[in-house]
Design a protein around this motif. Structure first.
Motif, short mmCIF file in Angstrom:
data_model
loop_
_atom_site.label_atom_id
_atom_site.label_comp_id
_atom_site.label_asym_id
_atom_site.label_seq_id
_atom_site.Cartn_x
_atom_site.Cartn_y
_atom_site.Cartn_z
N ASN A 1 -14.23 -15.82 5.28
CA ASN A 1 -13.29 -15.62 4.30
C ASN A 1 -13.50 -14.61 4.00
OD1 ASN A 1 -12.31 -16.84 1.79
ND2 ASN A 1 -14.25 -17.35 1.24
N THR A 2 -12.86 -14.26 3.50
CA THR A 2 -13.63 -12.78 2.13
C THR A 2 -12.66 -12.70 0.63
OG1 THR A 2 -14.03 -10.55 2.07
CG2 THR A 2 -12.35 -11.37 3.39
N GLY A 3 -12.34 -12.03 -0.20
CA GLY A 3 -11.49 -11.98 -1.27
C GLY A 3 -10.71 -11.03 -0.58
N GLY A 4 -9.64 -10.79 -1.49
CA GLY A 4 -9.01 -9.55 -0.92
C GLY A 4 -8.81 -8.31 -2.07
N PRO A 5 -7.70 -7.51 -2.12
CA PRO A 5 -7.97 -5.58 -2.70
C PRO A 5 -7.08 -6.26 -4.28
CG PRO A 5 -6.44 -5.52 -0.76
CD PRO A 5 -7.23 -6.93 -0.87
N ALA A 6 -7.10 -5.54 -5.01
CA ALA A 6 -6.61 -5.66 -5.76
C ALA A 6 -5.28 -5.31 -6.11
CB ALA A 6 -6.93 -4.26 -7.06
N PRO A 7 -4.18 -5.92 -6.60
CA PRO A 7 -2.98 -5.57 -6.66
C PRO A 7 -2.41 -3.98 -6.50
CG PRO A 7 -3.37 -7.32 -8.19
CD PRO A 7 -4.58 -6.62 -7.86
N LEU B 1 -4.68 -12.33 -10.48
CA LEU B 1 -3.82 -11.72 -10.04
C LEU B 1 -2.51 -11.92 -10.46
CD1 LEU B 1 -4.03 -12.11 -6.62
CD2 LEU B 1 -3.72 -10.14 -7.45
N ILE B 2 -2.37 -13.79 -11.33
CA ILE B 2 -1.62 -13.79 -12.52
C ILE B 2 -2.40 -13.63 -13.93
CG2 ILE B 2 -0.37 -16.00 -13.07
CD1 ILE B 2 -0.71 -15.24 -10.18
N LYS B 3 -1.22 -13.31 -14.77
CA LYS B 3 -1.74 -13.23 -15.88
C LYS B 3 -1.82 -14.67 -17.09
CE LYS B 3 0.00 -8.26 -16.64
NZ LYS B 3 1.19 -7.66 -16.61
N ASN B 4 -1.08 -14.95 -16.76
CA ASN B 4 -0.49 -16.38 -17.88
C ASN B 4 -0.43 -17.67 -16.34
OD1 ASN B 4 0.20 -18.22 -19.21
ND2 ASN B 4 1.17 -17.17 -20.81
N ILE C 1 -1.47 3.91 -2.91
CA ILE C 1 -2.60 3.19 -1.52
C ILE C 1 -2.89 4.58 -1.32
CG2 ILE C 1 -3.09 1.63 0.28
CD1 ILE C 1 -0.94 -0.57 -0.52
N THR C 2 -4.36 4.57 -1.43
CA THR C 2 -4.93 6.14 -0.61
C THR C 2 -5.35 5.14 1.24
OG1 THR C 2 -7.13 5.85 -1.06
CG2 THR C 2 -6.17 6.53 -2.96
N GLU C 3 -6.29 6.53 1.53
CA GLU C 3 -6.34 6.23 2.38
C GLU C 3 -7.51 6.24 2.41
OE1 GLU C 3 -6.17 10.49 4.78
OE2 GLU C 3 -8.01 9.56 6.05
N GLU C 4 -8.23 6.01 1.58
CA GLU C 4 -9.81 5.57 2.00
C GLU C 4 -9.12 4.24 1.43
OE1 GLU C 4 -8.96 8.24 0.04
OE2 GLU C 4 -10.49 8.91 1.43
N ASP C 5 -8.61 3.56 0.45
CA ASP C 5 -7.93 2.13 0.57
C ASP C 5 -8.08 1.10 1.48
OD1 ASP C 5 -8.04 2.40 -2.33
OD2 ASP C 5 -6.26 2.36 -2.86
N PRO D 1 4.85 -7.64 -2.30
CA PRO D 1 4.15 -6.40 -3.00
C PRO D 1 3.52 -5.84 -3.55
CG PRO D 1 6.08 -6.57 -4.09
CD PRO D 1 5.44 -8.11 -2.55
N LYS D 2 2.83 -6.63 -4.42
CA LYS D 2 1.57 -6.15 -5.13
C LYS D 2 0.18 -7.10 -3.97
CE LYS D 2 2.33 -9.24 -8.11
NZ LYS D 2 1.68 -9.73 -9.95
N LEU D 3 0.65 -7.38 -3.49
CA LEU D 3 -0.69 -8.08 -1.90
C LEU D 3 -0.03 -7.01 -0.39
CD1 LEU D 3 -1.26 -11.10 -3.23
CD2 LEU D 3 -2.47 -9.16 -4.04
N ILE D 4 0.21 -5.65 -0.99
CA ILE D 4 0.59 -5.48 0.22
C ILE D 4 -0.31 -5.15 1.98
CG2 ILE D 4 0.30 -2.85 -0.76
CD1 ILE D 4 3.49 -2.27 1.91
N ILE D 5 -2.00 -4.81 1.25
CA ILE D 5 -2.69 -4.29 1.66
C ILE D 5 -3.21 -5.87 2.71
CG2 ILE D 5 -4.54 -3.59 2.28
CD1 ILE D 5 -4.61 -1.83 -0.15
#
Lengths: 215, 215, 215, 215
Positions: B60-66, B162-165, B72-76, B116-120
């Motif tokens: 289990n692990t968190g994911g990247p920011a959207p 991730l979700i504003k409201n 998205i960079t090579e480092e990402d 699309p926001k969570l493509i990685i």
């Protein structure tokens, strides 16, 4: 008191679910083929007169004997259309599931990886899985969870009819054994017992890593 | 005594699983990011020196920011390739799971319906799900069950980032609410507690009927 | 004049697509490994300097030699992460596809039914398929079609390396033969030639009825 | 001379396929509802008396009017069970497809992402897709290709009946337009024309990147 109706409850997976639910505070009605024969719409209509609501419903029924496509008759199609599809639709149209309830469908892993010997079962169980998926979104609004369990090879009379040499067959399985009906029974029980509700609109392979499709 | 290692156990779903397993006879090691950072292979290698076997493993692990694809960079890519894929592969190559054990992967429902926001996350979690599926057949031979839980919107810090409201978002969901981490925690616990083993090689959507795909 | 760039075009499926497109009014650039090595990001970056736009792009590359999970090294993962995933991402981030164009991805049917011997390929090709699916919706707005072709056993050098006794293997296939690269080449050609655009965001098994999954 | 039978050929997708095939060296029989009404098994049996073999068969038929689950009657289910499932089964049991031929099924993308308004269509088209998948392996042995095309929103009378404001609806689609029947017609033609045979046992979304499921 929570009430449950279990179809096809006299043997196999249905019986295992029935036995498991009786261990917790649930008033279980275990329906046998004498109580309701889903291949006969008259029998279905008679049943729903006397059972017009429940908290938990287990949609479960046996499948047809293996038959190759070219030998399936119009009567076969129509009989199993009733048994595996239309009977269940009629039940969901007429039995009210109380808010916060559960509906479990016991289908088969042939819905994802269809089996030429079980072509009737592959077709109609997939058809009902479509209906069940669509309805899960409506039922969700009443906090009713819809869980489609798709068993693989389970240690039932049915499997022993389909497979000639079970011992040899088991050697070909990843777990080197059939699944036990009690595993499914306890799985259903534990979801209800733990009030797990967000697990819904889902099809769960229960097949001992036997399927090959990624999801 | 049964031992469990839970990655990402300090909050969210990981913490809920940790809390649930502590209620049964299990010796739980709850790893935080200080214990193991799966985005850093050195940290992974250090961890596996001290934890080279277990009965139960929760990946289990968190994911990247959207992030949109074109930013998205090579480092990402490389960072999250480690975090979501290569760290887990390294763990499975080096931590022995004892016979009769369990491995749970907490992935995401984006593996089936990519976002699309969570493509990685969609990409690398799917990649690891392929590895996990393949390995489930090997692990089955040692009676080790591999269960991929693919959560939808769960009430975690992550979701609130991730979700504003959230209140408005919940109205759009079939169940009109987020899932609770405890539902997943109790689900994992009940499988282990009931010794359900045949549920393996499976990906289980845990999303409150939110997904649209039939299976 | 319509321009096409075909990666991995010197043999196998890539060459067949190249040969097919040359038969119609297309200016084909057939890239060999000397022109671009997707496992080497420097090579990718050099290539995109000189090829920064096209009408048609064929993303195609070979896969790794078969390797069991426990013998895959960190270097293996990273190499093929570049070759099968990151190189392609870098290309799509930098090569502009002209409006009304086409992108074909040649992946593999292991993305749906993962193969233990091809675990690296199963994982990273699935990962890129997620990216490609997401991007298909963006590209659609520019009338660019994205088609993921997932070949099964095709008559290429690659297949003859993987399969020891091809003649025996062919007997086990539903069509009793491997697919021909020309079938895929002609398929790609005919879509372009007929200006079929609505076929996009799709993964197409091209495997002679070899797969077992329903979809 | 190659012969083709096209069901539901008088309008929409069926007509477009008919028009396309007439452009190549194919003797096309375009069946209208007067020739064969697949919802009426008598009509089906009459038709197959006069058409007992062909090289190319296009299984195509309209779907029911939208109806919510709880208002579907037993008669509705049975009528569309014939139209969308049993009629096609009867046809495949009785019309011989010549070696090297093609069968195209025009289903719908609702089989993968079921639609609550099209619940009947979702169910029975999925059921027949199971049958078609199973049979594709048998037909493969006679070099007969089975291709299931699952269209999304196509510019037909049918779509204009289902969607009130087509102009507004189109803005919500990735391609900002409906698909054209001719795109499917030309797709079918080009597969036949190019003698592409290894594309079989496959379901092809034809939906302009509209679906969300990864595969």
């Amino acid at each position: 008191m929570t009430n449950a109706i279990i179809l096809g409850g006299s043997r196999g997976i249905g019986k295992a679910i029935s036995d498991a639910l009786k261990k917790i505070e649930i008033n279980v009605f275990t329906a046998s083929k004498n109580d309701i024969d889903t291949s006969d719409l008259k029998s279905v209509k008679e049943f729903i007169k006397n059972h017009n609501q429940t908290d938990i419903l287990i949609l479960n029924t046996g499948g047809p004997a293996p038959k190759q496509f070219f030998s399936i008759t119009e009567e076969d199609w129509k009989l199993y259309h009733n048994q595996l599809f239309l009977g269940f639709c009629t039940i969901l149209q007429n039995i009210k599931i109380n808010d916060g309830g559960y509906i479990f469908l016991i289908s088969s892993n042939v819905i994802k990886e269809p089996n030429p010997k079980l072509i009737i079962s592959s077709a109609y169980r997939a058809a009902f899985s479509e209906v069940f998926k669509i309805l899960s979104k409506d039922y969700a609004q009443k906090n009713i969870s819809c869980i489609n369990i798709a068993p693989g090879p389970i240690n039932t009379d049915r499997t022993r009819e389909l497979i000639k040499n079970v011992k040899e067959y088991e050697k070909t399985l990843p777990m080197k054994r059939l699944g036990e009906p009690e595993e499914i029974g306890n799985f259903v029980k534990s979801i209800i017992e733990n009030k797990i509700k967000y697990l819904t609109g889902v099809t769960i392979n229960f097949d001992g890593a036997n399927s090959n499709y990624i999801f």
